[in-house]
Design a protein around this motif. Sequence first.
Motif, PDB file in Angstrom:
ATOM      1  N   SER A  48       0.762  -1.265  -0.091  1.00 13.15           N
ATOM      2  CA  SER A  48       0.131   0.139  -0.037  1.00 13.15           C
ATOM      3  C   SER A  48       1.017   0.884   0.030  1.00 13.15           C
ATOM      4  CB  SER A  48      -0.742  -0.443   1.287  1.00 13.15           C
ATOM      5  OG  SER A  48      -1.587  -1.219   0.951  1.00 13.15           O
ATOM      6  N   VAL A  49       1.784   1.345   0.342  1.00 10.98           N
ATOM      7  CA  VAL A  49       2.534   2.654   1.087  1.00 10.98           C
ATOM      8  C   VAL A  49       3.289   2.785  -0.297  1.00 10.98           C
ATOM      9  CG1 VAL A  49       4.591   1.783   1.730  1.00 10.98           C
ATOM     10  CG2 VAL A  49       4.287   3.857   2.159  1.00 10.98           C
ATOM     11  N   ASP A  50       3.713   1.613  -1.289  1.00 12.11           N
ATOM     12  CA  ASP A  50       4.942   1.510  -2.555  1.00 12.11           C
ATOM     13  C   ASP A  50       3.777   2.241  -3.388  1.00 12.11           C
ATOM     14  OD1 ASP A  50       6.802   1.054  -4.359  1.00 12.11           O
ATOM     15  OD2 ASP A  50       5.829  -0.409  -5.044  1.00 12.11           O
ATOM     16  N   LEU A  51       2.395   1.442  -3.903  1.00 15.76           N
ATOM     17  CA  LEU A  51       1.888   2.496  -4.655  1.00 15.76           C
ATOM     18  C   LEU A  51       0.902   4.153  -3.800  1.00 15.76           C
ATOM     19  CD1 LEU A  51      -0.924  -0.551  -4.615  1.00 15.76           C
ATOM     20  CD2 LEU A  51       0.747   0.267  -6.216  1.00 15.76           C
ATOM     21  N   LEU A  52       1.292   4.343  -2.962  1.00 16.26           N
ATOM     22  CA  LEU A  52       1.385   5.196  -2.241  1.00 16.26           C
ATOM     23  C   LEU A  52       2.328   6.578  -2.926  1.00 16.26           C
ATOM     24  CD1 LEU A  52      -0.964   7.870  -0.953  1.00 16.26           C
ATOM     25  CD2 LEU A  52       0.734   7.386   0.745  1.00 16.26           C
ATOM     26  N   PHE A 279      13.449   9.095  -3.001  1.00 15.58           N
ATOM     27  CA  PHE A 279      14.098   8.800  -2.017  1.00 15.58           C
ATOM     28  C   PHE A 279      14.128   8.937  -0.519  1.00 15.58           C
ATOM     29  CE2 PHE A 279      16.334   7.476  -5.424  1.00 15.58           C
ATOM     30  CZ  PHE A 279      18.073   6.175  -5.144  1.00 15.58           C
ATOM     31  N   MET A 280      13.775  10.650  -0.449  1.00 15.52           N
ATOM     32  CA  MET A 280      13.420  10.554   1.087  1.00 15.52           C
ATOM     33  C   MET A 280      12.452  10.362   1.130  1.00 15.52           C
ATOM     34  SD  MET A 280      15.814  14.317   1.059  1.00 15.52           S
ATOM     35  CE  MET A 280      15.055  14.230   3.113  1.00 15.52           C
ATOM     36  N   LEU A 281      11.543  10.434   0.255  1.00 11.82           N
ATOM     37  CA  LEU A 281      10.399  10.316   0.462  1.00 11.82           C
ATOM     38  C   LEU A 281       9.250   9.273   1.338  1.00 11.82           C
ATOM     39  CD1 LEU A 281       6.622  11.370   0.235  1.00 11.82           C
ATOM     40  CD2 LEU A 281       6.805  10.504  -1.593  1.00 11.82           C
ATOM     41  N   GLY A 282      10.778   7.878  -0.049  1.00 11.31           N
ATOM     42  CA  GLY A 282      10.420   7.045   0.144  1.00 11.31           C
ATOM     43  C   GLY A 282      11.097   5.732   1.532  1.00 11.31           C
ATOM     44  N   GLY A 283      11.903   7.098   1.487  1.00 12.86           N
ATOM     45  CA  GLY A 283      12.595   6.079   3.628  1.00 12.86           C
ATOM     46  C   GLY A 283      11.860   6.668   4.359  1.00 12.86           C
ATOM     47  N   PHE A 284      10.974   7.850   4.223  1.00 12.57           N
ATOM     48  CA  PHE A 284      10.435   8.489   5.564  1.00 12.57           C
ATOM     49  C   PHE A 284       8.314   7.440   5.595  1.00 12.57           C
ATOM     50  CE2 PHE A 284       6.765  11.795   6.372  1.00 12.57           C
ATOM     51  CZ  PHE A 284       8.063  11.943   8.158  1.00 12.57           C
ATOM     52  N   PHE A 285       8.430   7.324   4.299  1.00 10.56           N
ATOM     53  CA  PHE A 285       7.062   6.201   4.851  1.00 10.56           C
ATOM     54  C   PHE A 285       7.060   4.517   4.555  1.00 10.56           C
ATOM     55  CE2 PHE A 285       4.613  10.232   2.731  1.00 10.56           C
ATOM     56  CZ  PHE A 285       4.235  10.085   3.887  1.00 10.56           C
ATOM     57  N   ASN A 286       8.546   4.450   4.624  1.00 14.60           N
ATOM     58  CA  ASN A 286       8.892   2.609   4.671  1.00 14.60           C
ATOM     59  C   ASN A 286       8.772   2.530   3.374  1.00 14.60           C
ATOM     60  OD1 ASN A 286       8.335   2.483   8.388  1.00 14.60           O
ATOM     61  ND2 ASN A 286      10.531   3.630   7.185  1.00 14.60           N
ATOM     62  N   ALA A 287       9.131   3.352   2.259  1.00 17.98           N
ATOM     63  CA  ALA A 287       8.756   1.517   0.982  1.00 17.98           C
ATOM     64  C   ALA A 287      10.237   1.873   0.357  1.00 17.98           C
ATOM     65  CB  ALA A 287       7.599   3.139   0.483  1.00 17.98           C
TER      66      ALA A 287
END
Length: 441
Positions: A48-52, A279-287
């Motif tokens: 879910s978080v990956d799609l977001l 990248f930072m967004l992915g790290g912050f949302f654990n993606a």
Amino acid sequence: MNGNTGYPKVFSLGLQHVLAMYAGAILVPLIVGSALKFTPEQQAFLISVDLLTCGIATILQSWQTKLSGIGLPVIMGTSFVAVSPVITIGTQYGIAAIYGAIIAAGLFIILFSKVYGKLLKLFPPVVTGTVVMIIGLSLIPSGIKNMGGGEGSKDFGSAENLILSFGVLAVILIMNRFFKGFLRAISVLLGIIAGTIAAALMGKVNFQSVSEASWFHIPSPLHFGVPTFHLAPVVTMLIVGTVILVESTGAFLALGKMTGRELTEKNITNGYRAEGLSFMLGGFFNAFPYSTFAQNVGLVQLSGVKTRKVTLTAGGILICLGLLPKIAALATIIPTAVFGGATVVMFGMVVSSGIRMLRDVDFSSNSNLLIIACSVSLGLGTTVVPDLFAVLPPMLRILVNDGIITGSLSAIILNLLLTKREHKPAEFTPAPAVELGLKEG
């Protein structure tokens, strides 16, 4: 097709992009979650978080500002280059270290985006065309495996899978041969829908994942805890980030040629900043780390629709899918063979784009022939024989365990070593766009 195009058509074109990249988008969280022994609940969160974040990253990259965004019809997805390093970091240092490394790499890319922007000088036409062609050639084996039902599947190569995959391919070809305008533009979407309906009639569609999924879910940031920062994981992810930028550069330049836009160093720098933010967004949302999805580059060429409205809409659809797991689960019922029939033609279109970009290269030059020959051979060879560099240390293997990266680095290095004269940008006449009344706003 003239006149104003309504939102239903833009939505359909955006949905087509989402379906084209969906299998790749959810495959990475499935692989990583399985390797790190995630529970079903953690696995569902990861998807879910990956799609977001895919959706947000797509909007960040497609929406051009003075400081970030390439401003091209780009779809962002989880990079496969990061899969092995992420699993290694998670196994040795813990899950929190994965996201610390991703955040640090994203910050580094943003801070040094101007330095990375100098990469554009390393991409004359002979390199650009070669890299784009390698991207397509490296993707084709996965498309062919999908046509058979997916690597390792029990019914791989069965008559049913071949009927489905070639049936989807036939629908796409028929739509492109006998129709024009909007129907031709959504040929891939129509092929996938037709293939899924046929698969359901054959009893090959399982709706269990849809019935079990929840209706609404808001992914929480830092779900797996506060990120931790360790030197080795951070350095590893910096290398991964640099490799991803090289790969994305080829996709940027291909899209620039398709849309008739000559990219400047500033454009590329802004694109890199958007990747760093992703990248930072992915790290912050654990993606995960994100990069430009090459299969969607092929879809732009195939459909002829080159407006950012479509990819911005696709980004919105991805965000909604991340918030609505039950709707997102609908895409998971599409059989792999159906995806295979659609992706194989799109990957082939990427190859065609690379060949088109090479048409003005001086083929009387032995240096250019060697650059293309060696780079394509190494890129395709590494894709077909991924264990070729298994003897190398993990840090170096990151650079060469992917055919796209191997071929790209080969083209760049050989161009620097073999070419003496100054390159001039090749003239490029973009393929005619499908008239849909879609205008950039």
